[in-house]
Scaffold this motif. Structure first.
Motif, PDB file in Angstrom:
ATOM      1  N   HIS A   1      48.104  55.766  -1.613  1.00  0.00           N
ATOM      2  CA  HIS A   1      48.183  55.422  -3.037  1.00  0.00           C
ATOM      3  C   HIS A   1      48.765  54.027  -3.290  1.00  0.00           C
ATOM      4  O   HIS A   1      49.284  53.752  -4.368  1.00  0.00           O
ATOM      5  CB  HIS A   1      49.015  56.499  -3.740  1.00  0.00           C
ATOM      6  N   GLY A   2      48.741  53.181  -2.271  1.00  0.00           N
ATOM      7  CA  GLY A   2      49.235  51.816  -2.473  1.00  0.00           C
ATOM      8  C   GLY A   2      50.745  51.708  -2.362  1.00  0.00           C
ATOM      9  O   GLY A   2      51.264  50.742  -1.804  1.00  0.00           O
ATOM     10  N   ILE A   3      51.500  52.666  -2.910  1.00  0.00           N
ATOM     11  CA  ILE A   3      52.941  52.736  -2.674  1.00  0.00           C
ATOM     12  C   ILE A   3      53.228  54.032  -1.906  1.00  0.00           C
ATOM     13  O   ILE A   3      52.369  54.916  -1.828  1.00  0.00           O
ATOM     14  CB  ILE A   3      53.781  52.707  -3.975  1.00  0.00           C
ATOM     15  N   GLU A   4      54.440  54.120  -1.369  1.00  0.00           N
ATOM     16  CA  GLU A   4      54.823  55.303  -0.594  1.00  0.00           C
ATOM     17  C   GLU A   4      54.646  56.574  -1.448  1.00  0.00           C
ATOM     18  O   GLU A   4      55.270  56.708  -2.500  1.00  0.00           O
ATOM     19  CB  GLU A   4      56.288  55.149  -0.185  1.00  0.00           C
ATOM     20  N   THR A   5      53.795  57.475  -0.999  1.00  0.00           N
ATOM     21  CA  THR A   5      53.463  58.688  -1.768  1.00  0.00           C
ATOM     22  C   THR A   5      53.289  59.863  -0.807  1.00  0.00           C
ATOM     23  O   THR A   5      52.756  59.685   0.289  1.00  0.00           O
ATOM     24  CB  THR A   5      52.161  58.473  -2.567  1.00  0.00           C
TER      25      THR A   5
ATOM     26  N   ALA B   1      49.514  85.351   4.701  1.00  0.00           N
ATOM     27  CA  ALA B   1      50.442  84.388   4.104  1.00  0.00           C
ATOM     28  C   ALA B   1      49.669  83.470   3.161  1.00  0.00           C
ATOM     29  O   ALA B   1      48.644  82.910   3.537  1.00  0.00           O
ATOM     30  CB  ALA B   1      51.118  83.570   5.180  1.00  0.00           C
ATOM     31  N   ARG B   2      50.147  83.350   1.935  1.00  0.00           N
ATOM     32  CA  ARG B   2      49.441  82.545   0.932  1.00  0.00           C
ATOM     33  C   ARG B   2      49.898  81.082   1.003  1.00  0.00           C
ATOM     34  O   ARG B   2      51.019  80.802   1.462  1.00  0.00           O
ATOM     35  CB  ARG B   2      49.705  83.151  -0.451  1.00  0.00           C
ATOM     36  N   SER B   3      49.041  80.188   0.533  1.00  0.00           N
ATOM     37  CA  SER B   3      49.374  78.766   0.683  1.00  0.00           C
ATOM     38  C   SER B   3      48.810  77.947  -0.471  1.00  0.00           C
ATOM     39  O   SER B   3      47.870  78.357  -1.145  1.00  0.00           O
ATOM     40  CB  SER B   3      48.823  78.230   2.009  1.00  0.00           C
ATOM     41  N   ALA B   4      49.416  76.789  -0.671  1.00  0.00           N
ATOM     42  CA  ALA B   4      48.958  75.861  -1.710  1.00  0.00           C
ATOM     43  C   ALA B   4      49.272  74.442  -1.257  1.00  0.00           C
ATOM     44  O   ALA B   4      50.172  74.230  -0.436  1.00  0.00           O
ATOM     45  CB  ALA B   4      49.670  76.154  -3.034  1.00  0.00           C
ATOM     46  N   ALA B   5      48.512  73.479  -1.771  1.00  0.00           N
ATOM     47  CA  ALA B   5      48.809  72.079  -1.463  1.00  0.00           C
ATOM     48  C   ALA B   5      48.664  71.247  -2.730  1.00  0.00           C
ATOM     49  O   ALA B   5      47.909  71.600  -3.641  1.00  0.00           O
ATOM     50  CB  ALA B   5      47.898  71.549  -0.368  1.00  0.00           C
ATOM     51  N   TYR B   6      49.399  70.140  -2.745  1.00  0.00           N
ATOM     52  CA  TYR B   6      49.455  69.256  -3.913  1.00  0.00           C
ATOM     53  C   TYR B   6      49.195  67.827  -3.447  1.00  0.00           C
ATOM     54  O   TYR B   6      49.946  67.311  -2.597  1.00  0.00           O
ATOM     55  CB  TYR B   6      50.854  69.371  -4.538  1.00  0.00           C
ATOM     56  N   CYS B   7      48.158  67.185  -3.971  1.00  0.00           N
ATOM     57  CA  CYS B   7      47.813  65.815  -3.564  1.00  0.00           C
ATOM     58  C   CYS B   7      47.618  64.959  -4.802  1.00  0.00           C
ATOM     59  O   CYS B   7      46.552  64.970  -5.417  1.00  0.00           O
ATOM     60  CB  CYS B   7      46.533  65.799  -2.745  1.00  0.00           C
ATOM     61  N   CYS B   8      48.648  64.204  -5.160  1.00  0.00           N
ATOM     62  CA  CYS B   8      48.625  63.489  -6.421  1.00  0.00           C
ATOM     63  C   CYS B   8      49.737  62.423  -6.366  1.00  0.00           C
ATOM     64  O   CYS B   8      50.886  62.803  -6.249  1.00  0.00           O
ATOM     65  CB  CYS B   8      48.908  64.490  -7.531  1.00  0.00           C
ATOM     66  N   ASP B   9      49.453  61.144  -6.333  1.00  0.00           N
ATOM     67  CA  ASP B   9      48.148  60.526  -6.491  1.00  0.00           C
ATOM     68  C   ASP B   9      47.653  60.042  -5.130  1.00  0.00           C
ATOM     69  O   ASP B   9      48.456  59.621  -4.303  1.00  0.00           O
ATOM     70  CB  ASP B   9      48.250  59.322  -7.430  1.00  0.00           C
ATOM     71  N   THR B  10      46.342  59.993  -4.979  1.00  0.00           N
ATOM     72  CA  THR B  10      45.804  59.488  -3.718  1.00  0.00           C
ATOM     73  C   THR B  10      44.331  59.111  -3.817  1.00  0.00           C
ATOM     74  O   THR B  10      43.587  59.712  -4.586  1.00  0.00           O
ATOM     75  CB  THR B  10      45.985  60.522  -2.583  1.00  0.00           C
ATOM     76  N   ALA B  11      43.975  58.108  -3.015  1.00  0.00           N
ATOM     77  CA  ALA B  11      42.567  57.839  -2.727  1.00  0.00           C
ATOM     78  C   ALA B  11      42.233  58.654  -1.472  1.00  0.00           C
ATOM     79  O   ALA B  11      43.136  59.047  -0.735  1.00  0.00           O
ATOM     80  CB  ALA B  11      42.370  56.352  -2.478  1.00  0.00           C
ATOM     81  N   PRO B  12      40.955  58.924  -1.217  1.00  0.00           N
ATOM     82  CA  PRO B  12      40.606  59.694  -0.019  1.00  0.00           C
ATOM     83  C   PRO B  12      41.015  58.952   1.261  1.00  0.00           C
ATOM     84  O   PRO B  12      41.048  57.724   1.278  1.00  0.00           O
ATOM     85  CB  PRO B  12      39.077  59.786  -0.092  1.00  0.00           C
TER      86      PRO B  12
ATOM     87  N   GLU C   1      40.064  50.811  -6.307  1.00  0.00           N
ATOM     88  CA  GLU C   1      40.961  49.681  -6.537  1.00  0.00           C
ATOM     89  C   GLU C   1      42.377  50.171  -6.861  1.00  0.00           C
ATOM     90  O   GLU C   1      43.357  49.568  -6.465  1.00  0.00           O
ATOM     91  CB  GLU C   1      40.378  48.902  -7.717  1.00  0.00           C
ATOM     92  N   ARG C   2      42.466  51.286  -7.609  1.00  0.00           N
ATOM     93  CA  ARG C   2      43.775  51.800  -8.032  1.00  0.00           C
ATOM     94  C   ARG C   2      44.296  52.913  -7.131  1.00  0.00           C
ATOM     95  O   ARG C   2      45.239  53.611  -7.504  1.00  0.00           O
ATOM     96  CB  ARG C   2      43.676  52.310  -9.475  1.00  0.00           C
ATOM     97  N   TYR C   3      43.670  53.115  -5.999  1.00  0.00           N
ATOM     98  CA  TYR C   3      44.087  54.166  -5.048  1.00  0.00           C
ATOM     99  C   TYR C   3      44.091  55.549  -5.705  1.00  0.00           C
ATOM    100  O   TYR C   3      45.043  56.313  -5.566  1.00  0.00           O
ATOM    101  CB  TYR C   3      45.469  53.868  -4.458  1.00  0.00           C
ATOM    102  N   HIS C   4      43.028  55.831  -6.459  1.00  0.00           N
ATOM    103  CA  HIS C   4      42.858  57.155  -7.037  1.00  0.00           C
ATOM    104  C   HIS C   4      41.573  57.777  -6.491  1.00  0.00           C
ATOM    105  O   HIS C   4      40.836  57.130  -5.737  1.00  0.00           O
ATOM    106  CB  HIS C   4      42.787  57.064  -8.575  1.00  0.00           C
ATOM    107  N   SER C   5      41.303  59.022  -6.896  1.00  0.00           N
ATOM    108  CA  SER C   5      40.091  59.725  -6.457  1.00  0.00           C
ATOM    109  C   SER C   5      39.224  60.059  -7.661  1.00  0.00           C
ATOM    110  O   SER C   5      39.732  60.232  -8.772  1.00  0.00           O
ATOM    111  CB  SER C   5      40.453  61.035  -5.757  1.00  0.00           C
ATOM    112  N   THR C   6      37.931  60.223  -7.393  1.00  0.00           N
ATOM    113  CA  THR C   6      37.029  60.752  -8.410  1.00  0.00           C
ATOM    114  C   THR C   6      36.986  62.279  -8.255  1.00  0.00           C
ATOM    115  O   THR C   6      37.391  62.815  -7.218  1.00  0.00           O
ATOM    116  CB  THR C   6      35.607  60.192  -8.239  1.00  0.00           C
ATOM    117  N   ALA C   7      36.441  62.943  -9.272  1.00  0.00           N
ATOM    118  CA  ALA C   7      36.313  64.408  -9.198  1.00  0.00           C
ATOM    119  C   ALA C   7      35.424  64.787  -8.022  1.00  0.00           C
ATOM    120  O   ALA C   7      35.688  65.768  -7.317  1.00  0.00           O
ATOM    121  CB  ALA C   7      35.737  64.934 -10.511  1.00  0.00           C
ATOM    122  N   ALA C   8      34.368  64.012  -7.790  1.00  0.00           N
ATOM    123  CA  ALA C   8      33.460  64.308  -6.673  1.00  0.00           C
ATOM    124  C   ALA C   8      34.187  64.160  -5.335  1.00  0.00           C
ATOM    125  O   ALA C   8      33.982  64.963  -4.417  1.00  0.00           O
ATOM    126  CB  ALA C   8      32.252  63.373  -6.727  1.00  0.00           C
TER     127      ALA C   8
END
Ligand SMILES: [Zn+2]
Ligand SMILES: [Zn+2]
Length: 276
Positions: free
Chosen positions: A142-146, A167-178, A208-215
C-alpha cells in the motif's frame, strides 16, 4: 458460539453522510477485536450497541487517517466509562509517537494500561493468542507500511465438546494493491474482507494509489478459495456501490458488500460436513 465480522464503516477516506471509513469488529466466541478505527468509530459502536468495554484488542492496519483518526476519542471514552482492564493496540511502529503525543495532552484521566505492540514484519507472523483465537499479521502492498490480519479460531479441549470441530477463520486486507504472496496469506479463509476501492474502469488510478478494484479482490478470493468475499473501502465516487458488487460477482459469486451494521456469521461446522 459466535464467530462473526461486523462492518461499522464501508467507505474510503472522503467523508460521506451515510458511510463511515474503516472500522470493523471481529467476534471470536465473545472476544471482540476492533479492526481499524476511523473518525467517528465510537459513534458507530454506540449506534450498533457494541460496548467498548468488551474490546480488549485494537488492530490498526496502517497509519492513514481513515483507519486511525478515531482511536484517540475512543481511548478517552473508555476512561470515562471507568475502564481498568489493559488495552492492547497492535499497530505499525510509528503509532507510538502518536500515542505519546495524545497521552501527553489528554492522558491524565486515563488510568487503565495501554500497551502498543509494534508491527514490524516482512512475513506472516502470529501477533497474539487468546483462549479462543490466534491472530497473525502479514505485510500488504500500500505504499506505506500496512498489515493485513488473519484470525483462526482455536479448538478448545473440553470433555463435553465434539473433537472434530472445524476451526473458523477470517482475514482482513485493507488497504492494498494486489501482490503475489497475498493468495497464500488468505488461503481458504471462511470470510475475506478485502478492499474494493474502485471498478476496473479506474484500474490505473487504483494501481497508482496502491488500491484494488472489485475485480482484483474477487480474483484473489477465487484463487485463494475463500468462503465469502466482503468487499469494502468504497470510493465516494460510487453513490451506489452495487456496481462494485456486480463486478466482483461476475468473477466470484460468493461476493457481498460491506455495509454499516451488517454482520457476517461463520456457522459452526463439523469437519466431516466438509465432504457432504
Ligand atoms: Zn483507507
Ligand atoms: Zn490507506
Amino acid at each position: 458460539m459466535e464467530f462473526s465480522l461486523t462492518t461499522l464503516g464501508s467507505a474510503s477516506a472522503k467523508p460521506m453522510v451515510d458511510r463511515y471509513s474503516s472500522v470493523h469488529v471481529l467476534n471470536a466466541r465473545g472476544r471482540l477485536f476492533l479492526i481499524d478505527c476511523c473518525e467517528g468509530a465510537q459513534f458507530q459502536l454506540v449506534r450498533y450497541k457494541i460496548s467498548p468495554m468488551k474490546i480488549d484488542r485494537i488492530l490498526i492496519s496502517h497509519l492513514h487517517g481513515d483507519h486511525v483518526f478515531g482511536i484517540f476519542g475512543l481511548l478517552s471514552t473508555m476512561a470515562l466509562l471507568g475502564r481498568t482492564a489493559e488495552l492492547h493496540i497492535y499497530a505499525p511502529r510509528d503509532f507510538s509517537s502518536m500515542l505519546n503525543f495524545f497521552m501527553g495532552h489528554f492522558g491524565e484521566g486515563i488510568k487503565y494500561p495501554i500497551t502498543h505492540h509494534p508491527l514490524t514484519f516482512k512475513e506472516r507472523q502470529v501477533i497474539c493468542e487468546t483462549r479462543t483465537v490466534e491472530v497473525s499479521a502479514f505485510p500488504l502492498n500500500h505504499g506505506i507500511e500496512t498489515y493485513g490480519f488473519h484470525f483462526l479460531e482455536k479448538w478448545q479441549e473440553h470433555p463435553l465438546a465434539p473433537t472434530d470441530r472445524y476451526a473458523r477463520s477470517a482475514a482482513y486486507c485493507c488497504d492494498t494493491a494486489p501482490f503475489p504472496e497475498l493468495e497464500e496469506y488468505v488461503r481458504g479463509v471462511d470470510i475475506l474482507l478485502h478492499e474494493a476501492t474502485y471498478t476496473e474502469e479506474m484500474r490505473a488510478l487504483a494501481n497508482e494509489r496502491y488500491h484494488s478494484t472489485a475485480a482484483q479482490a474477487a480474483d484473489l478470493a477465487r484463487r485463494a478459495g475463500v468462503g465469502k468475499l466482503i468487499a469494502a473501502h468504497f470510493s465516494s465516487r460510487y453513490k451506489d456501490p452495487d456496481v462494485l458488487l456486480q463486478e466482483a460477482r461476475a468473477i466470484f459469486p460468493e461476493s457481498y458488500l460491506a455495509c454499516e451494521g451488517e454482520k457476517f456469521n461463520v456457522p459452526y461446522r463439523r469437519l466431516n460436513e466438509e465432504n457432504d
